[in-house]
Design a protein around this motif. Sequence first.
Motif, PDB file in Angstrom:
ATOM      1  N   PRO A 101       0.822  -1.256  -0.132  1.00 25.47           N
ATOM      2  CA  PRO A 101      -0.030   0.047  -0.114  1.00 25.47           C
ATOM      3  C   PRO A 101       0.735   1.245   0.066  1.00 25.47           C
ATOM      4  CG  PRO A 101       0.220  -0.944   2.021  1.00 25.47           C
ATOM      5  CD  PRO A 101       0.775  -1.803   1.252  1.00 25.47           C
ATOM      6  N   ASP A 102       0.227   2.403  -0.034  1.00 25.52           N
ATOM      7  CA  ASP A 102       1.041   3.686  -0.151  1.00 25.52           C
ATOM      8  C   ASP A 102       1.068   4.097   1.393  1.00 25.52           C
ATOM      9  OD1 ASP A 102       0.849   4.858  -2.882  1.00 25.52           O
ATOM     10  OD2 ASP A 102      -1.290   4.296  -2.656  1.00 25.52           O
ATOM     11  N   GLU A 103       0.377   3.656   2.214  1.00 27.35           N
ATOM     12  CA  GLU A 103       0.596   3.955   3.632  1.00 27.35           C
ATOM     13  C   GLU A 103      -0.186   2.832   4.382  1.00 27.35           C
ATOM     14  OE1 GLU A 103      -1.802   7.666   6.595  1.00 27.35           O
ATOM     15  OE2 GLU A 103      -2.827   6.320   4.928  1.00 27.35           O
ATOM     16  N   TRP A 104       0.722   2.644   5.619  1.00 27.77           N
ATOM     17  CA  TRP A 104       0.242   1.675   6.832  1.00 27.77           C
ATOM     18  C   TRP A 104      -0.302   2.383   7.732  1.00 27.77           C
ATOM     19  CZ3 TRP A 104       0.435  -3.094   5.416  1.00 27.77           C
ATOM     20  CH2 TRP A 104       1.350  -3.706   4.383  1.00 27.77           C
ATOM     21  N   ILE A 105      -1.774   1.819   7.988  1.00 33.61           N
ATOM     22  CA  ILE A 105      -2.335   2.390   9.229  1.00 33.61           C
ATOM     23  C   ILE A 105      -1.733   1.729  10.476  1.00 33.61           C
ATOM     24  CG2 ILE A 105      -4.560   2.545  10.289  1.00 33.61           C
ATOM     25  CD1 ILE A 105      -5.955   2.270   7.366  1.00 33.61           C
ATOM     26  N   ARG A 106      -1.281   2.596  11.446  1.00 36.83           N
ATOM     27  CA  ARG A 106      -0.691   1.991  12.744  1.00 36.83           C
ATOM     28  C   ARG A 106      -1.412   2.425  13.762  1.00 36.83           C
ATOM     29  NH1 ARG A 106       4.923   1.202  11.332  1.00 36.83           N
ATOM     30  NH2 ARG A 106       5.345   1.891   8.977  1.00 36.83           N
ATOM     31  N   GLY A 107      -2.071   1.289  14.467  1.00 36.39           N
ATOM     32  CA  GLY A 107      -2.790   1.613  15.423  1.00 36.39           C
ATOM     33  C   GLY A 107      -4.151   2.168  15.319  1.00 36.39           C
ATOM     34  N   THR A 108      -4.705   2.671  16.634  1.00 33.04           N
ATOM     35  CA  THR A 108      -5.960   3.277  16.372  1.00 33.04           C
ATOM     36  C   THR A 108      -5.361   4.743  15.694  1.00 33.04           C
ATOM     37  OG1 THR A 108      -6.929   2.282  18.322  1.00 33.04           O
ATOM     38  CG2 THR A 108      -7.844   4.535  17.565  1.00 33.04           C
ATOM     39  N   ALA A 109      -6.276   5.237  14.756  1.00 35.07           N
ATOM     40  CA  ALA A 109      -5.987   6.325  14.041  1.00 35.07           C
ATOM     41  C   ALA A 109      -6.937   7.352  13.588  1.00 35.07           C
ATOM     42  CB  ALA A 109      -4.841   6.021  12.981  1.00 35.07           C
ATOM     43  N   ASP A 110      -7.087   8.399  13.882  1.00 28.48           N
ATOM     44  CA  ASP A 110      -8.078   9.254  13.279  1.00 28.48           C
ATOM     45  C   ASP A 110      -7.605   9.835  11.714  1.00 28.48           C
ATOM     46  OD1 ASP A 110      -9.614   9.083  15.445  1.00 28.48           O
ATOM     47  OD2 ASP A 110      -8.918  10.805  16.281  1.00 28.48           O
ATOM     48  N   ILE A 111      -8.600   9.506  10.729  1.00 29.95           N
ATOM     49  CA  ILE A 111      -8.249   9.895   9.360  1.00 29.95           C
ATOM     50  C   ILE A 111      -9.517  11.040   8.909  1.00 29.95           C
ATOM     51  CG2 ILE A 111      -8.345   9.008   6.887  1.00 29.95           C
ATOM     52  CD1 ILE A 111      -7.902   6.053   8.363  1.00 29.95           C
ATOM     53  N   LYS A 112      -8.713  12.192   8.739  1.00 31.43           N
ATOM     54  CA  LYS A 112      -9.534  13.282   8.337  1.00 31.43           C
ATOM     55  C   LYS A 112      -9.712  13.339   6.803  1.00 31.43           C
ATOM     56  CE  LYS A 112     -11.516  17.255   9.107  1.00 31.43           C
ATOM     57  NZ  LYS A 112     -12.586  17.423  10.149  1.00 31.43           N
ATOM     58  N   LEU A 113     -11.186  13.288   6.689  1.00 28.41           N
ATOM     59  CA  LEU A 113     -11.542  13.187   5.221  1.00 28.41           C
ATOM     60  C   LEU A 113     -11.654  14.584   4.585  1.00 28.41           C
ATOM     61  CD1 LEU A 113     -13.956  10.231   4.719  1.00 28.41           C
ATOM     62  CD2 LEU A 113     -11.277  10.405   4.958  1.00 28.41           C
ATOM     63  N   GLY A 114     -12.511  15.339   5.278  1.00 22.99           N
ATOM     64  CA  GLY A 114     -12.976  16.801   4.735  1.00 22.99           C
ATOM     65  C   GLY A 114     -13.611  17.315   6.119  1.00 22.99           C
ATOM     66  N   SER A 115     -14.917  17.479   5.984  1.00 18.91           N
ATOM     67  CA  SER A 115     -15.896  17.351   7.155  1.00 18.91           C
ATOM     68  C   SER A 115     -15.869  16.330   7.980  1.00 18.91           C
ATOM     69  CB  SER A 115     -17.215  18.073   6.776  1.00 18.91           C
ATOM     70  OG  SER A 115     -17.866  17.114   5.963  1.00 18.91           O
ATOM     71  N   ARG A 116     -15.566  15.131   7.503  1.00 17.45           N
ATOM     72  CA  ARG A 116     -15.853  14.013   8.259  1.00 17.45           C
ATOM     73  C   ARG A 116     -14.554  13.237   8.723  1.00 17.45           C
ATOM     74  NH1 ARG A 116     -20.323  10.023   7.011  1.00 17.45           N
ATOM     75  NH2 ARG A 116     -20.842  11.361   5.113  1.00 17.45           N
ATOM     76  N   THR A 117     -14.574  12.685   9.913  1.00 24.14           N
ATOM     77  CA  THR A 117     -13.362  11.934  10.463  1.00 24.14           C
ATOM     78  C   THR A 117     -13.837  10.683  10.817  1.00 24.14           C
ATOM     79  OG1 THR A 117     -12.420  14.057  11.405  1.00 24.14           O
ATOM     80  CG2 THR A 117     -11.572  11.894  12.535  1.00 24.14           C
ATOM     81  N   LEU A 118     -13.064   9.672  10.359  1.00 21.79           N
ATOM     82  CA  LEU A 118     -13.130   8.223  10.522  1.00 21.79           C
ATOM     83  C   LEU A 118     -12.120   7.953  11.363  1.00 21.79           C
ATOM     84  CD1 LEU A 118     -13.725   6.620   6.915  1.00 21.79           C
ATOM     85  CD2 LEU A 118     -15.295   7.572   8.519  1.00 21.79           C
ATOM     86  N   ARG A 119     -12.358   6.886  12.344  1.00 28.81           N
ATOM     87  CA  ARG A 119     -11.226   6.445  13.344  1.00 28.81           C
ATOM     88  C   ARG A 119     -11.006   5.099  12.745  1.00 28.81           C
ATOM     89  NH1 ARG A 119     -10.875   7.510  19.593  1.00 28.81           N
ATOM     90  NH2 ARG A 119     -10.212   9.286  18.488  1.00 28.81           N
ATOM     91  N   ALA A 120      -9.749   4.535  12.582  1.00 27.92           N
ATOM     92  CA  ALA A 120      -9.460   3.480  12.313  1.00 27.92           C
ATOM     93  C   ALA A 120      -9.153   2.583  13.457  1.00 27.92           C
ATOM     94  CB  ALA A 120      -8.189   3.266  11.447  1.00 27.92           C
ATOM     95  N   LEU A 121      -9.535   1.447  13.656  1.00 26.93           N
ATOM     96  CA  LEU A 121      -9.595   0.655  14.988  1.00 26.93           C
ATOM     97  C   LEU A 121      -9.208  -0.678  14.534  1.00 26.93           C
ATOM     98  CD1 LEU A 121     -10.223   0.761  18.139  1.00 26.93           C
ATOM     99  CD2 LEU A 121     -12.481  -0.400  17.475  1.00 26.93           C
ATOM    100  N   PRO A 122      -7.877  -0.960  14.718  1.00 24.22           N
ATOM    101  CA  PRO A 122      -7.445  -2.614  14.838  1.00 24.22           C
ATOM    102  C   PRO A 122      -8.200  -3.740  15.407  1.00 24.22           C
ATOM    103  CG  PRO A 122      -5.600  -0.989  15.392  1.00 24.22           C
ATOM    104  CD  PRO A 122      -6.774  -0.491  15.687  1.00 24.22           C
ATOM    105  N   THR A 123      -8.735  -4.540  14.357  1.00 24.55           N
ATOM    106  CA  THR A 123      -9.506  -5.617  14.958  1.00 24.55           C
ATOM    107  C   THR A 123      -9.066  -7.037  14.623  1.00 24.55           C
ATOM    108  OG1 THR A 123     -11.118  -5.255  13.256  1.00 24.55           O
ATOM    109  CG2 THR A 123     -11.641  -4.419  15.163  1.00 24.55           C
ATOM    110  N   PRO A 124      -7.858  -7.534  14.966  1.00 22.57           N
ATOM    111  CA  PRO A 124      -7.433  -8.685  14.428  1.00 22.57           C
ATOM    112  C   PRO A 124      -8.092  -9.964  14.780  1.00 22.57           C
ATOM    113  CG  PRO A 124      -6.171  -8.077  16.264  1.00 22.57           C
ATOM    114  CD  PRO A 124      -7.165  -6.815  15.992  1.00 22.57           C
TER     115      PRO A 124
END
Length: 330
Positions: free
Chosen positions: A150-173
């Motif tokens: 990939p272009d980017e590895w998501i590391r741990g719990t991370a907030d991803i800002k899109l524009g007006s919306r924010t998604l939280r990436a949550l690791p769920t192995p």
Amino acid sequence: MEPGAFEVAPGVHRIPLPLPNDGLRAVNVYAIADGDELVLVDSGWALDEARDRLEQALGSIGHGFESVSRFLVTHAHRDHYTLGITLRRTFGSRVSLGIGEQPTLDAVINGQVEGQLADLVRWGAKDMADRMREGMKKRGGPQPDGYELPDEWIRGTADIKLGSRTLRALPTPGHTAGHVVFLDVESSLLFAGDHILPHITPSIGFELVRQELPLGDYMDSLRLVREHPDMRLLPAHGPVAESTHKRVDELLDHHRKRLDETELALGQDEATAAEVAGRMGWTRHNRKVSEMDFFNRMLAIGETSAHLDVLVRDGRLRASTVDGVTRYLA
């Protein structure tokens, strides 16, 4: 599977893409429009039919492939990851993936399958390992099928800002080592990938690089999601559901019962995972392992091993490994 783009929340569309020769029939890609930005959660399988369906669906909501700035991928299985890689080559979209997928992705790209073959032997399914090895020889070796990093590895719990919306990436192995879900807390949406599915349980324990205790990881990940507010469930397979919590509770209950069934199937014998799997019923139709196709037999045996290993961890069983084969005993 009806093609198209179906609005599931303001600015969010579910786009089902085909999975030929797969019992699941379709994978859901979610398009999130946020101002001028279009982000897709998962991408589909790199097949001409899936690409055409995705292009048509995006066109129906006023976008093309050039509009997609980013793919947020829940895990590296081909029906979620590979079309995003294909489209990146032409349109330059960025692809993001959980860091826990790196060992498996490296193994896929480099054709390193020995770990998975050793797992089959450990489970008491050497005949299946031999068949896999022979099949790869006939094909000229393992096939990476267009996988790239990939272009980017998501590391741990991370907030991803899109524009007006924010998604939280949550690791769920669990389903895979690096599976992530994406929470839109403000809109009360959970983009669940294969972690939480509305009608089936995701496969556990069959990867090129297997974790030590995949079922333990999976149940812990379910409990982690349960700690968050209840949200609308946007799964990668099947229909949207109104309550994530309700389905999490059902999945945890299923696996608790399945642990009991696995222990009962072992009884007082000493047996391998393959032997125990052969004594159990599978799917809602209570099918036997011998009635399944080759791939689903591997999934069933791997999942049985995952349950047996949790029973060992919990002190309900013992295990010993001799010549690469693990046998379990009450």
